[in-house]
Design a protein around this motif. Structure first.
Motif, PDB file in Angstrom:
ATOM      1  N   MET A  18       0.854  -1.164   0.000  1.00 38.83           N
ATOM      2  CA  MET A  18       0.000   0.000   0.000  1.00 38.83           C
ATOM      3  C   MET A  18       0.900   1.226   0.000  1.00 38.83           C
ATOM      4  SD  MET A  18      -2.072   1.093   3.452  1.00 38.83           S
ATOM      5  CE  MET A  18      -0.761   1.442   4.580  1.00 38.83           C
ATOM      6  N   ARG A  19       0.370   2.302  -0.570  1.00 38.54           N
ATOM      7  CA  ARG A  19       1.095   3.566  -0.548  1.00 38.54           C
ATOM      8  C   ARG A  19       0.106   4.715  -0.400  1.00 38.54           C
ATOM      9  NH1 ARG A  19       0.860   6.411  -5.327  1.00 38.54           N
ATOM     10  NH2 ARG A  19       0.057   5.281  -7.114  1.00 38.54           N
ATOM     11  N   LEU A  20       0.623   5.832   0.090  1.00 39.85           N
ATOM     12  CA  LEU A  20      -0.184   7.041   0.199  1.00 39.85           C
ATOM     13  C   LEU A  20      -0.295   7.688  -1.176  1.00 39.85           C
ATOM     14  CD1 LEU A  20       1.051   8.800   3.439  1.00 39.85           C
ATOM     15  CD2 LEU A  20      -1.258   8.031   2.950  1.00 39.85           C
ATOM     16  N   ALA A  21      -1.472   8.153  -1.503  1.00 39.32           N
ATOM     17  CA  ALA A  21      -1.665   8.860  -2.772  1.00 39.32           C
ATOM     18  C   ALA A  21      -1.045  10.242  -2.687  1.00 39.32           C
ATOM     19  CB  ALA A  21      -3.156   8.977  -3.090  1.00 39.32           C
ATOM     20  N   VAL A  22      -0.554  10.692  -3.827  1.00 37.47           N
ATOM     21  CA  VAL A  22      -0.077  12.058  -3.987  1.00 37.47           C
ATOM     22  C   VAL A  22      -0.992  12.738  -4.992  1.00 37.47           C
ATOM     23  CG1 VAL A  22       2.307  11.530  -3.331  1.00 37.47           C
ATOM     24  CG2 VAL A  22       1.620  11.359  -5.728  1.00 37.47           C
ATOM     25  N   LYS A  23      -0.844  14.044  -5.147  1.00 32.97           N
ATOM     26  CA  LYS A  23      -1.747  14.813  -6.031  1.00 32.97           C
ATOM     27  C   LYS A  23      -1.857  14.221  -7.425  1.00 32.97           C
ATOM     28  CE  LYS A  23      -3.064  19.367  -4.914  1.00 32.97           C
ATOM     29  NZ  LYS A  23      -4.399  19.218  -4.445  1.00 32.97           N
ATOM     30  N   ALA A  67     -10.302  14.749   0.794  1.00 32.55           N
ATOM     31  CA  ALA A  67      -9.434  13.846   1.560  1.00 32.55           C
ATOM     32  C   ALA A  67      -7.976  14.252   1.455  1.00 32.55           C
ATOM     33  CB  ALA A  67      -9.621  12.412   1.081  1.00 32.55           C
ATOM     34  N   PHE A  68      -7.576  14.764   0.322  1.00 31.26           N
ATOM     35  CA  PHE A  68      -6.186  15.196   0.177  1.00 31.26           C
ATOM     36  C   PHE A  68      -5.884  16.338   1.146  1.00 31.26           C
ATOM     37  CE2 PHE A  68      -2.355  16.798  -1.823  1.00 31.26           C
ATOM     38  CZ  PHE A  68      -1.695  15.609  -2.116  1.00 31.26           C
ATOM     39  N   ASP A  69      -6.895  17.176   1.401  1.00 27.56           N
ATOM     40  CA  ASP A  69      -6.728  18.291   2.339  1.00 27.56           C
ATOM     41  C   ASP A  69      -6.922  17.888   3.797  1.00 27.56           C
ATOM     42  OD1 ASP A  69      -6.327  19.992   0.189  1.00 27.56           O
ATOM     43  OD2 ASP A  69      -8.322  20.892   0.285  1.00 27.56           O
ATOM     44  N   LEU A  70      -7.832  16.951   4.059  1.00 28.34           N
ATOM     45  CA  LEU A  70      -8.247  16.677   5.443  1.00 28.34           C
ATOM     46  C   LEU A  70      -7.923  15.266   5.935  1.00 28.34           C
ATOM     47  CD1 LEU A  70     -11.765  18.387   5.361  1.00 28.34           C
ATOM     48  CD2 LEU A  70      -9.586  19.366   6.087  1.00 28.34           C
ATOM     49  N   GLY A  71      -7.277  14.458   5.129  1.00 25.05           N
ATOM     50  CA  GLY A  71      -7.000  13.088   5.544  1.00 25.05           C
ATOM     51  C   GLY A  71      -5.951  12.436   4.678  1.00 25.05           C
ATOM     52  N   ILE A  94      -8.659   3.547  -0.640  1.00 19.84           N
ATOM     53  CA  ILE A  94      -9.468   3.803   0.541  1.00 19.84           C
ATOM     54  C   ILE A  94      -9.187   5.234   0.994  1.00 19.84           C
ATOM     55  CG2 ILE A  94      -7.736   2.768   2.054  1.00 19.84           C
ATOM     56  CD1 ILE A  94     -10.066   1.664   3.748  1.00 19.84           C
ATOM     57  N   ILE A  95     -10.249   5.934   1.344  1.00 22.45           N
ATOM     58  CA  ILE A  95     -10.156   7.347   1.716  1.00 22.45           C
ATOM     59  C   ILE A  95     -10.557   7.515   3.175  1.00 22.45           C
ATOM     60  CG2 ILE A  95     -11.155   9.634   1.327  1.00 22.45           C
ATOM     61  CD1 ILE A  95     -11.527   8.886  -1.602  1.00 22.45           C
ATOM     62  N   PHE A  96      -9.683   8.190   3.923  1.00 21.60           N
ATOM     63  CA  PHE A  96      -9.950   8.514   5.321  1.00 21.60           C
ATOM     64  C   PHE A  96      -9.928  10.020   5.503  1.00 21.60           C
ATOM     65  CE2 PHE A  96      -8.211   4.250   5.660  1.00 21.60           C
ATOM     66  CZ  PHE A  96      -8.953   3.667   6.664  1.00 21.60           C
ATOM     67  N   TRP A 128     -12.601  16.626  10.278  1.00 21.22           N
ATOM     68  CA  TRP A 128     -13.445  17.503   9.469  1.00 21.22           C
ATOM     69  C   TRP A 128     -13.246  18.936   9.947  1.00 21.22           C
ATOM     70  CZ3 TRP A 128     -15.548  16.099   5.109  1.00 21.22           C
ATOM     71  CH2 TRP A 128     -15.851  14.756   4.903  1.00 21.22           C
ATOM     72  N   LYS A 129     -12.889  19.800   9.055  1.00 22.53           N
ATOM     73  CA  LYS A 129     -12.802  21.217   9.412  1.00 22.53           C
ATOM     74  C   LYS A 129     -13.205  22.045   8.201  1.00 22.53           C
ATOM     75  CE  LYS A 129      -7.869  21.403   8.552  1.00 22.53           C
ATOM     76  NZ  LYS A 129      -6.556  21.602   9.107  1.00 22.53           N
ATOM     77  N   LEU A 130     -13.757  23.181   8.491  1.00 21.48           N
ATOM     78  CA  LEU A 130     -14.240  24.080   7.451  1.00 21.48           C
ATOM     79  C   LEU A 130     -13.147  25.080   7.098  1.00 21.48           C
ATOM     80  CD1 LEU A 130     -16.837  24.484   5.858  1.00 21.48           C
ATOM     81  CD2 LEU A 130     -17.544  26.153   7.552  1.00 21.48           C
ATOM     82  N   ASN A 131     -12.934  25.242   5.801  1.00 20.66           N
ATOM     83  CA  ASN A 131     -12.019  26.273   5.317  1.00 20.66           C
ATOM     84  C   ASN A 131     -12.564  26.767   3.975  1.00 20.66           C
ATOM     85  OD1 ASN A 131     -11.172  24.375   3.334  1.00 20.66           O
ATOM     86  ND2 ASN A 131      -9.514  23.652   4.638  1.00 20.66           N
ATOM     87  N   LEU A 132     -11.976  27.786   3.438  1.00 20.02           N
ATOM     88  CA  LEU A 132     -12.466  28.383   2.190  1.00 20.02           C
ATOM     89  C   LEU A 132     -12.452  27.381   1.041  1.00 20.02           C
ATOM     90  CD1 LEU A 132     -13.539  30.821   0.682  1.00 20.02           C
ATOM     91  CD2 LEU A 132     -11.170  31.559   0.298  1.00 20.02           C
ATOM     92  N   ARG A 133     -11.387  26.596   0.929  1.00 20.29           N
ATOM     93  CA  ARG A 133     -11.302  25.609  -0.159  1.00 20.29           C
ATOM     94  C   ARG A 133     -12.444  24.591  -0.056  1.00 20.29           C
ATOM     95  NH1 ARG A 133      -8.663  22.677  -4.012  1.00 20.29           N
ATOM     96  NH2 ARG A 133      -8.174  20.512  -3.546  1.00 20.29           N
ATOM     97  N   ARG A 134     -12.729  24.124   1.145  1.00 24.46           N
ATOM     98  CA  ARG A 134     -13.821  23.157   1.317  1.00 24.46           C
ATOM     99  C   ARG A 134     -15.156  23.782   0.925  1.00 24.46           C
ATOM    100  NH1 ARG A 134     -16.004  20.325   6.808  1.00 24.46           N
ATOM    101  NH2 ARG A 134     -17.826  19.395   5.831  1.00 24.46           N
TER     102      ARG A 134
END
Length: 189
Positions: A1-6, A54-58, A70-72, A76-82
């Motif tokens: 398994m590996r972490l996804a990048v952009k 998920a890229f921003d928050l997990g 799989i996405i984790f 959860w937080k609110l920001n302008l991008r979200r």
């Protein structure tokens, strides 16, 4: 398994699209995706939204053979991008006329979130040709090891998914039929 990048966005979206494109039963995805002649386009926009959030928050994990992901969400937080991404989701996926039913769904889900800190297993998908081969179980177990000692929470709608998660150590702590489909809430510690 590996972490996804952009740069993995297209690959992750492809995995999720192939896993869910032919699933037409009442479930969370089909509840959110406006049902019209643009379902494929809307589903793709939903998967892109989920990657971006998920890229921003997990974290997003990809199986070694690149057939599952799989996405984790870690917090959860609110920001302008979200906010911008959710506005795009409204117009590209949900549709104005469905916004109140989706907000009702989100309110129900949020009411059963665990109190305190938790990790949200948001979405998991395996390409159809790799389903039933153990890819999903292996990926899930590897990610559970990554989050060892953390409370993991998820909701699911199908009995097949319910069996899969229970087999992998999750416990049902609530279920509801308040929507047009069953909703099961599970946790893992």
């Amino acid at each position: 398994m590996r972490l996804a990048v952009k740069k993995d966005k297209d690959q992750v979206v492809d995995i999720l699209m192939s896993a869910f494109i032919d699933v037409l039963i009442p479930n969370s995805i089909n509840f959110v995706v406006k049902n019209d002649g643009r379902r494929t386009e809307r589903l793709k926009s939903l998967m892109e939204f989920q990657f971006d959030i998920a890229f921003d928050l997990g974290y997003i994990f990809i199986s070694d053979d690149s057939t599952g992901c799989i996405i984790f969400i870690n917090k959860w937080k609110l920001n302008l991008r979200r906010i911008i991404l959710e506005i795009k989701l409204l117009f590209n996926v949900i549709g104005i006329e469905n916004v109140f039913q989706v907000l009702k769904r989100e309110k129900i889900i949020k009411s059963y979130h665990p109190k305190g800190e938790f990790i949200h297993l948001w979405l998991m998908g395996v390409k159809p040709e790799a389903q039933g081969t153990g890819i999903g179980s292996k990926l899930l177990q590897e990610t559970l090891n990554f989050y060892k000692g953390k409370l993991i929470y998820l909701e699911t709608t199908t009995t097949e998914n319910l069996k899969f998660y229970k087999k992998n150590g999750f416990n049902i702590f609530h279920n509801t039929f308040e929507l047009d489909y069953p909703l099961y809430f599970l946790n893992y510690v």
